[in-house]
Enzyme design. Sequence first.
Site, mmCIF file in Angstrom:
data_model
loop_
_atom_site.group_PDB
_atom_site.id
_atom_site.type_symbol
_atom_site.label_atom_id
_atom_site.label_comp_id
_atom_site.label_asym_id
_atom_site.label_seq_id
_atom_site.Cartn_x
_atom_site.Cartn_y
_atom_site.Cartn_z
ATOM 1 N N ASP A 96 -5.341 -9.674 -17.767
ATOM 2 C CA ASP A 96 -4.576 -8.715 -16.977
ATOM 3 C C ASP A 96 -3.104 -9.090 -17.136
ATOM 4 O O ASP A 96 -2.616 -10.008 -16.485
ATOM 5 C CB ASP A 96 -5.030 -8.774 -15.518
ATOM 6 C CG ASP A 96 -4.233 -7.806 -14.628
ATOM 7 O OD1 ASP A 96 -3.184 -7.305 -15.086
ATOM 8 O OD2 ASP A 96 -4.670 -7.559 -13.485
ATOM 9 N N PHE B 44 -5.159 -10.657 -8.489
ATOM 10 C CA PHE B 44 -4.942 -9.276 -8.055
ATOM 11 C C PHE B 44 -5.112 -8.385 -9.262
ATOM 12 O O PHE B 44 -4.428 -8.566 -10.274
ATOM 13 C CB PHE B 44 -3.550 -9.093 -7.450
ATOM 14 C CG PHE B 44 -3.327 -7.679 -6.980
ATOM 15 C CD1 PHE B 44 -3.848 -7.246 -5.770
ATOM 16 C CD2 PHE B 44 -2.625 -6.773 -7.752
ATOM 17 C CE1 PHE B 44 -3.669 -5.931 -5.334
ATOM 18 C CE2 PHE B 44 -2.444 -5.454 -7.331
ATOM 19 C CZ PHE B 44 -2.960 -5.036 -6.119
ATOM 20 N N LYS C 181 2.918 -1.580 -15.365
ATOM 21 C CA LYS C 181 4.235 -1.911 -14.813
ATOM 22 C C LYS C 181 5.385 -1.726 -15.802
ATOM 23 O O LYS C 181 5.848 -0.618 -15.999
ATOM 24 C CB LYS C 181 4.201 -3.317 -14.214
ATOM 25 C CG LYS C 181 3.296 -3.392 -12.979
ATOM 26 C CD LYS C 181 3.621 -4.511 -12.021
ATOM 27 C CE LYS C 181 2.998 -4.284 -10.653
ATOM 28 N NZ LYS C 181 1.685 -4.867 -10.475
HETATM 29 C C1 LIG Z 1 0.367 -4.410 -10.037
HETATM 30 C C2 LIG Z 1 -0.813 -5.051 -10.627
HETATM 31 C C3 LIG Z 1 -2.028 -4.366 -10.744
HETATM 32 C C4 LIG Z 1 -2.227 -2.962 -10.222
HETATM 33 O O1 LIG Z 1 -1.363 -2.049 -10.806
HETATM 34 P P1 LIG Z 1 -1.169 -0.591 -10.125
HETATM 35 O O2 LIG Z 1 -0.256 0.122 -11.070
HETATM 36 O O3 LIG Z 1 -0.564 -0.821 -8.782
HETATM 37 O O4 LIG Z 1 -2.501 0.023 -10.031
HETATM 38 C C5 LIG Z 1 -3.081 -5.030 -11.332
HETATM 39 N N1 LIG Z 1 -2.959 -6.283 -11.805
HETATM 40 C C6 LIG Z 1 -1.800 -6.965 -11.713
HETATM 41 C C7 LIG Z 1 -1.712 -8.338 -12.281
HETATM 42 C C8 LIG Z 1 -0.693 -6.375 -11.116
HETATM 43 O O5 LIG Z 1 0.445 -7.070 -11.002
#
Ligand SMILES: *Cc1c(COP(=O)(O)O)cnc(C)c1O
Length: 399
Positions: free
Chosen positions: A215, A130, A244
């Site tokens: 990521d 994701f 986050k």
């Molecule tokens: C939450 C998340 C995203 C997206 O972040 P947003 O602030 O919602 O755009 C991308 N990669 C990972 C691994 C995430 O947990």
Amino acid sequence: MSETALFGNYARSNLSFDHGEGVWLVAKDGRRFLDCGSGIAVNSVGHSHPHLVSALQEQAAKLWHVSNLHQIPEGERLAQRLCDASFADKVLFVNSGAEAMEAAIKCARRYHFDKGQPERYHIVTFEGAFHGRTLGTIAAGGQAKYLEGFGPKAPGFDQVPANDLDALKAVLGPQTAAIALEPVQGEGGIREIPTDFLRTVRQLCDDHGILLILDEIQTGVGRTGKFFAHEWSGIEPDIMAVAKGIGGGFPMGACLATADCAEALAPGTHGTTFGGNPLAMSVGNAVLDVVLGDGFLEDVQQKGLHLKQKLAGLVDSHPKVLDQVRGNGLMLGIRCVVPVGEYVGAARDAGLLAVPAGDNVVRIMPPLTISEEEISVAVERLEVAAQAIEAKLVEGAAE
Ligand SMILES: *Cc1c(COP(=O)(O)O)cnc(C)c1O
């Protein structure tokens, strides 16, 4: 609830909260919930942390926003601190995770473009990933349920099964700009990438001039007990997306990179209006004051170990409801036997908030500031939830 003027794109609970205190969220009706979701790994140092509140209030009284047309000293300082504590030489501030990933992807593509290889723009990603909800990051994540109905998938993303080295090697070619992955898949269900695999990926990147994008939007800023999760494996990325937990609840994100990669985003190539504004930067600095404080990360590791042990005990005593504990630090997951939504609901009834993920996993990600006593309360409430579901199973069987 259908009376709302909000878009209906979220499946919300019927709870609304009045205020937060540390790991606790207090509902409008006075009920207290132990927050083991942290607003999806965002409230890294808990709710209403006094140091963050005063940083925000002080900055709010002085200066909120000036745009990136001018110097922002609070951002210079935060960037330097992030670099001092990581592999990175340079930082670009943005407002969200998806934007941090977009910046990472653009940076990788532009790096090869600058080196005279514009055809080298493919990013390899892994199943279960994701990376966000923009048009670029849904293509990167590759999940059909997020892509459906939004027009043609953005080109240049090649996906392979997670942890499948042969498939990875087969897809790499002269078109490959970068490999992108989460050290622990969050939305995918707290699925850890084995250390050996990470090291092999790093080696493959080095051998073929491919960039490694991590990521760490969910895993970063202390969540796994290291400042960044990749430190557990000893490898370093070339580019990294963070968001986050970095703002402790203030919306912000960052793209970190080596000097070589960062150079690719020369003046005019990329930008954001809000990214890195003084308000965000002041809060970001306050978060780092806490997370990089003496012994803080070691403490997260200790608490994570204790919690994981206790969750393993819980799983053992409730095999009809729960079947496996995963993750490390305070990024833990329990795979459920019953539908995960049912367990999350029962936990909520027992006064604990947790977040469902893929693979029928419930994520247990409390603020990193949770105390040992609060960990015990969390486990008690998770136990009550498991018992409530067992009682229902017995009732169902008796009918
Ligand atoms: C939450 C998340 C995203 C997206 O972040 P947003 O602030 O919602 O755009 C991308 N990669 C990972 C691994 C995430 O947990």
